[in-house]
Design a protein around this motif. Structure first.
Motif, PDB file in Angstrom:
ATOM      1  N   LEU A 233       0.699  -1.111  -0.028  1.00  0.00           N
ATOM      2  CA  LEU A 233      -0.099  -0.070   0.198  1.00  0.00           C
ATOM      3  C   LEU A 233       0.933   1.370   0.008  1.00  0.00           C
ATOM      4  O   LEU A 233       1.634   1.102   0.474  1.00  0.00           O
ATOM      5  N   LEU A 234       0.512   2.320  -0.694  1.00  0.00           N
ATOM      6  CA  LEU A 234       1.060   3.704  -0.752  1.00  0.00           C
ATOM      7  C   LEU A 234      -0.231   4.606  -0.572  1.00  0.00           C
ATOM      8  O   LEU A 234      -1.217   4.582  -1.278  1.00  0.00           O
ATOM      9  N   TYR A 257      -7.211  15.955   0.409  1.00  0.00           N
ATOM     10  CA  TYR A 257      -7.047  15.195  -0.788  1.00  0.00           C
ATOM     11  C   TYR A 257      -6.283  13.902  -0.301  1.00  0.00           C
ATOM     12  O   TYR A 257      -4.980  14.000   0.455  1.00  0.00           O
ATOM     13  N   ASN A 258      -6.544  12.752  -0.876  1.00  0.00           N
ATOM     14  CA  ASN A 258      -6.057  11.569  -0.392  1.00  0.00           C
ATOM     15  C   ASN A 258      -5.751  10.432  -1.613  1.00  0.00           C
ATOM     16  O   ASN A 258      -6.880  10.593  -2.543  1.00  0.00           O
ATOM     17  N   THR A 259      -4.843   9.912  -1.766  1.00  0.00           N
ATOM     18  CA  THR A 259      -4.645   8.765  -2.952  1.00  0.00           C
ATOM     19  C   THR A 259      -4.059   7.404  -2.426  1.00  0.00           C
ATOM     20  O   THR A 259      -3.227   7.690  -1.572  1.00  0.00           O
ATOM     21  N   LEU A 260      -4.739   6.281  -2.801  1.00  0.00           N
ATOM     22  CA  LEU A 260      -4.320   5.159  -2.200  1.00  0.00           C
ATOM     23  C   LEU A 260      -3.736   4.192  -3.387  1.00  0.00           C
ATOM     24  O   LEU A 260      -4.608   4.181  -4.627  1.00  0.00           O
ATOM     25  N   ASP A 265      -0.660   0.153  -8.160  1.00  0.00           N
ATOM     26  CA  ASP A 265      -1.665   0.506  -9.040  1.00  0.00           C
ATOM     27  C   ASP A 265      -2.465   1.394  -8.258  1.00  0.00           C
ATOM     28  O   ASP A 265      -2.970   1.317  -7.250  1.00  0.00           O
ATOM     29  N   ARG A 266      -3.027   2.705  -8.935  1.00  0.00           N
ATOM     30  CA  ARG A 266      -3.837   3.665  -8.453  1.00  0.00           C
ATOM     31  C   ARG A 266      -5.232   3.059  -8.190  1.00  0.00           C
ATOM     32  O   ARG A 266      -5.749   2.377  -9.058  1.00  0.00           O
ATOM     33  N   TYR A 298     -13.038   5.540  -7.456  1.00  0.00           N
ATOM     34  CA  TYR A 298     -12.240   4.263  -7.706  1.00  0.00           C
ATOM     35  C   TYR A 298     -11.768   4.038  -9.125  1.00  0.00           C
ATOM     36  O   TYR A 298     -12.628   4.159  -9.941  1.00  0.00           O
ATOM     37  N   ILE A 299     -10.460   3.777  -9.212  1.00  0.00           N
ATOM     38  CA  ILE A 299      -9.888   3.968 -10.563  1.00  0.00           C
ATOM     39  C   ILE A 299     -10.273   2.292 -11.281  1.00  0.00           C
ATOM     40  O   ILE A 299     -10.238   1.455 -10.607  1.00  0.00           O
ATOM     41  N   GLY A 300     -11.026   2.660 -12.277  1.00  0.00           N
ATOM     42  CA  GLY A 300     -11.404   1.287 -12.906  1.00  0.00           C
ATOM     43  C   GLY A 300     -12.852   0.611 -12.572  1.00  0.00           C
ATOM     44  O   GLY A 300     -13.140  -0.270 -12.977  1.00  0.00           O
ATOM     45  N   GLN A 301     -13.445   1.151 -11.337  1.00  0.00           N
ATOM     46  CA  GLN A 301     -14.304   0.820 -10.983  1.00  0.00           C
ATOM     47  C   GLN A 301     -15.532   1.798 -10.646  1.00  0.00           C
ATOM     48  O   GLN A 301     -15.973   2.195  -9.382  1.00  0.00           O
TER      49      GLN A 301
END
Length: 440
Positions: A233-234, A257-260, A265-266, A298-301
């Motif tokens: 996880l990042l 702002y938060n990104t996981l 993969d984003r 959600y990226i791709g979802q």
């Protein structure tokens, strides 16, 4: 006859003096017990009517000064404690308490001098860290009006019994397919592993005037698992906002702002804001109200994209023995953007958190917390033919040890128990970790 009346008057006077002394002693005893048990408001109500008659009594003035300080009457506390120090200049407790009173009225230099005097006179080992924290608070106050930048770095090693937060069972019945048992893939089952992480951050405060300050910061952490890299996880966070102080109230607002990333993969982005109102009831009690909004992407979802709202209130209390406790209640709402496609992903819920910290000695602090959250789906999941209902418990216990100034070692144990009416979402998790953190 006259001699008899004289003896009687003398006896009555002595008896009256004894009764008054006994009453005075009882007043001091009651006041001392109220102060000892942290009932400052009750102690103040008991002692305040007697101030005029008892001013100059060292024991009374010390108790009254402490009680006045507890209810925010800083000026009256200073007067009472000055009377104590006039007759007993080496009274360490009076020195420490009058320093707090000076701090309360904004006389930071006088507060610093008295805190340092109290330390030089000699205080117990478990009291010295408290005075050091007050001295740090004085330093922060003196730095008000000046831009400040603070940073930290940390590294963690630990063991996790469920790095991917997955169910332990290998098969799940799917109602939409007649409850046929489906075997979960290896990646979809609970995995235990050793892990390591590194993190850091920078925060800044830029005062506009004595009441308003611009605040912000960035932070991030990267966690690697020894064997289960698919659960690496990042996390990265950034915030920018303002804090406004008015009397006993502090108002704050932040854009966030938060990104996981999962396995590089984003996975998800969150953009929103938080707002909070904090009110200091007195020197030991604080209440707050808060609200938070996040636009989850959600990226791709895209069917999982949602608006998330959290709102609640909290309370914190500090006891004289150094114990600090807090609690909060909140509600949570998530509404997916594609209600027409996936309404079953929307939910309502509520939660509660309690916790506290206790300084065990000069260098060691114990922390503990317990949280509960329940979530209820808003529609029936077409695969499992029921709406999803989850109940989650999270418990944390940690011990922090100051290796030296700004360098801290923390051991922590965490337990998560998530129960769900849909088997695939139920799991438990144990984590044990050791973290070394350097503040700048």
């Amino acid at each position: 006859m006259k001699q008899g009346r004289g003896r009687l008057a003398l006896l009555l006077a002595c008896a009256l003096t004894a009764v008054q002394a006994q009453a005075a002693d009882e007043l001091i005893r009651q006041g001392a017990e109220l102060v000892r048990t942290g009932q400052g408001k009750a102690a103040y109500a008991l002692l305040e009517p007697q101030e005029e008659a008892r001013a100059g009594d060292k024991d009374f003035d010390l108790l009254f000064g402490i009680a006045a300080l507890d209810v925010g009457q800083n000026t009256r506390a200073i007067f009472a404690l000055e009377r104590v120090l006039a007759v007993d200049p080496n009274n360490v407790r009076a020195r420490a308490e009058i320093a707090r009173a000076y701090l309360g009225v904004g006389e930071t230099q006088a507060a610093k001098t008295e805190f340092q005097n109290a330390k030089q006179l000699g205080v117990p080992a478990d009291v010295a860290p408290t005075i050091d924290r007050f001295l740090s608070a004085v330093e922060r106050i003196e730095n008000e009006g000046k831009p400040t930048v603070r940073a930290f770095i940390e590294g963690t090693l630990g063991y996790d019994t469920n790095v991917n937060a997955a169910p332990a069972r290998g098969e799940v019945a799917i109602p939409a397919f007649g409850n046929v048992l489906f075997t979960l893939s290896d990646k979809s089952k609970a995995k235990e592993d050793w892990f390591g992480s590194v993190g850091g951050g920078v925060n800044f405060t830029y005062p506009v005037d004595k009441q308003l300050a611009i605040v912000g910061g960035v932070s991030g952490s990267q966690r690697w698992n020894m064997h289960v890299s698919s659960a690496d996880l990042l996390n990265a966070d950034a915030s920018l906002g303002a804090a406004y102080t008015e009397g006993r109230n502090v108002y704050s607002f932040n854009l966030q702002y938060n990104t996981l990333l999962v396995d590089s993969d984003r996975f998800r982005n969150a953009l929103g804001f938080s707002a909070q109102v904090q009110h200091n009831l007195d020197a030991r009690n604080q209440i707050s109200a808060f609200a938070q909004y996040s636009d989850l992407s959600y990226i791709g979802q895209s069917t999982r994209d949602a608006d998330r709202w959290v709102a609640g209130a909290g309370y914190a209390h500090a006891w004289r023995d150094g114990l600090i406790g807090y609690g909060s209640l909140y509600s949570v709402t998530e509404r997916v953007h594609s209600e027409a496609v996936s309404p079953y992903l929307s939910l309502d819920g509520y939660g509660a958190r309690v916790g506290g910290q206790l300084r065990l000695n000069e260098k060691t602090v114990l922390f503990s917390s317990l949280a509960y959250e329940t979530r209820r789906g808003k529609a029936i999941d077409p695969t499992f033919l029921t709406s999803r209902n989850d109940d989650q418990w999270i418990a944390n216990v940690s011990v922090s040890y100051d290796l030296k100034k700004n360098l801290k070692l923390t051991g922590q144990y965490s337990y998560i128990d998530q129960r769900s009416n849909i088997e695939i979402y139920a799991y438990d998790r144990n984590m044990l970790s050791l973290t070394l953190r350097q503040d700048f």
